[in-house]
Motif scaffolding. Sequence first.
Motif, PDB file in Angstrom:
ATOM      1  N   HIS A 186      24.509  33.111  67.797  1.00  0.00           N
ATOM      2  CA  HIS A 186      24.218  34.187  66.853  1.00  0.00           C
ATOM      3  C   HIS A 186      22.928  34.887  67.254  1.00  0.00           C
ATOM      4  CE1 HIS A 186      27.380  32.806  64.129  1.00  0.00           C
ATOM      5  NE2 HIS A 186      26.972  31.581  64.430  1.00  0.00           N
ATOM      6  N   ASN A 298      20.566  29.494  59.701  1.00  0.00           N
ATOM      7  CA  ASN A 298      21.994  29.267  59.900  1.00  0.00           C
ATOM      8  C   ASN A 298      22.701  30.615  60.025  1.00  0.00           C
ATOM      9  OD1 ASN A 298      22.375  30.318  57.264  1.00  0.00           O
ATOM     10  ND2 ASN A 298      22.228  28.275  56.346  1.00  0.00           N
ATOM     11  N   GLU A 299      24.010  30.580  60.169  1.00  0.00           N
ATOM     12  CA  GLU A 299      24.774  31.810  60.391  1.00  0.00           C
ATOM     13  C   GLU A 299      24.591  32.807  59.252  1.00  0.00           C
ATOM     14  OE1 GLU A 299      29.459  33.200  60.874  1.00  0.00           O
ATOM     15  OE2 GLU A 299      28.916  31.073  60.926  1.00  0.00           O
ATOM     16  N   GLN A 300      24.613  32.324  58.000  1.00  0.00           N
ATOM     17  CA  GLN A 300      24.475  33.218  56.856  1.00  0.00           C
ATOM     18  C   GLN A 300      23.084  33.847  56.796  1.00  0.00           C
ATOM     19  OE1 GLN A 300      26.795  34.404  54.704  1.00  0.00           O
ATOM     20  NE2 GLN A 300      28.169  33.398  56.157  1.00  0.00           N
ATOM     21  N   ASN A 301      22.049  33.072  57.163  1.00  0.00           N
ATOM     22  CA  ASN A 301      20.690  33.617  57.203  1.00  0.00           C
ATOM     23  C   ASN A 301      20.596  34.767  58.194  1.00  0.00           C
ATOM     24  OD1 ASN A 301      19.393  30.235  57.075  1.00  0.00           O
ATOM     25  ND2 ASN A 301      19.827  31.607  55.376  1.00  0.00           N
ATOM     26  N   LYS A 303      23.051  36.640  59.231  1.00  0.00           N
ATOM     27  CA  LYS A 303      23.821  37.767  58.685  1.00  0.00           C
ATOM     28  C   LYS A 303      22.990  38.537  57.674  1.00  0.00           C
ATOM     29  CE  LYS A 303      28.327  38.861  56.656  1.00  0.00           C
ATOM     30  NZ  LYS A 303      29.614  38.296  56.163  1.00  0.00           N
ATOM     31  N   ARG A 304      22.222  37.817  56.846  1.00  0.00           N
ATOM     32  CA  ARG A 304      21.355  38.489  55.866  1.00  0.00           C
ATOM     33  C   ARG A 304      20.303  39.337  56.569  1.00  0.00           C
ATOM     34  NH1 ARG A 304      16.280  36.870  53.118  1.00  0.00           N
ATOM     35  NH2 ARG A 304      16.151  38.032  51.167  1.00  0.00           N
ATOM     36  N   LEU A 326      29.365  43.772  61.609  1.00  0.00           N
ATOM     37  CA  LEU A 326      28.690  43.795  60.307  1.00  0.00           C
ATOM     38  C   LEU A 326      28.394  45.222  59.842  1.00  0.00           C
ATOM     39  CD1 LEU A 326      27.396  42.323  57.912  1.00  0.00           C
ATOM     40  CD2 LEU A 326      25.275  42.202  59.249  1.00  0.00           C
TER      41      LEU A 326
END
Length: 346
Positions: A186, A298-301, A303-304, A326
């Motif tokens: 990522h 992590n992946e969600q962080n 993405k944010r 995205l």
Amino acid sequence: MATKTAKFHHYVPQFMLRRFAKERRPGKYFANVFDKSNGRTFPANVDSIFGETHFNRVETSSGVVSVEDNMTSIESAAAPIIDRILSEISFKSVSESDFATLCIFVALQMNRGTGARNVLEDMINQLRGRIAEIVGEDNLPDEIKDASSENEKKKMGIVTSLDDLQEYAKTFAAKDCRLMIAPDGHEFIIGDNPVAITNSTPQDGLWSNLGLLCKGIEIYLPLSPKITLAFWCPTIADYITDNVKRFRLQAANMRERSVIIKAELAVTLTTLADDIDQRTDELENKHGKLLLETIELNEQNVKRQNALQVSHAERFLISKNADFDLPREMLRRDPRYVRGRRMQMT
């Protein structure tokens, strides 16, 4: 012999853009660019993107003035410091003077560029409209009328980008500074208005919660596809500390009560206390990580973080690996992301 000032003025410096680009030929870096206005992607030399011809040059009553060299000197001072931070993934060799230079650079980066100028222009237009409602368009003060000219808008943008840099830098220096690391597989993207500001603390009535001095403010600047620089309000860590203490006290109180009540209820209270302790352990572990100077996301962080770049970018984004899923999804869901953020005058 004096150095000739470049005609093309970058509002995101090339030393940052190169990290999000690939060297196709010796000394020639090409980036994958996404245009929010039309969804088009294209490769571009970093020499010719995230900038405009004579962007920092303006006509005044005393003649033509350019502040490009002033901005370049700030970039040149910050570049080796950022290189060192990225090389070591640490602030350990960053002196107090280095950190002050870094904060000045971030302050400049926050206030320059098309995004910052368009926000300023939008605020002036809102003010003009409010005044016109009261006095009429024909009776607007000359300074308000003059502010609509392209040269005046550019002049105000330049002044704003350099005004009070030291004070802004002091505000950054008072924050908790962290390095956020993207996990394997990522990467961070970067936009043309890369200093992203957000706040998870609820807004207080009509007042914005995005001021640099607001409780809970978070400020981010991607330094490379793998590392983002973060400035956090100290209350973020304090909030978790206070919650850990409160939850520990709740669990202790439940265990005390379980001793003096019926057995069936005692078991329930003890189970609840164990559950609170377990959740508090997780929170305390998270808090410990927040106190570290480097934080693995992590992946969600990630993405944010990338979503913040999309929402702040005035038009263009760069992804080293050309991953623009995205921004496409965000634009599909909400066409307002086609431009950067704006402030609403109340």
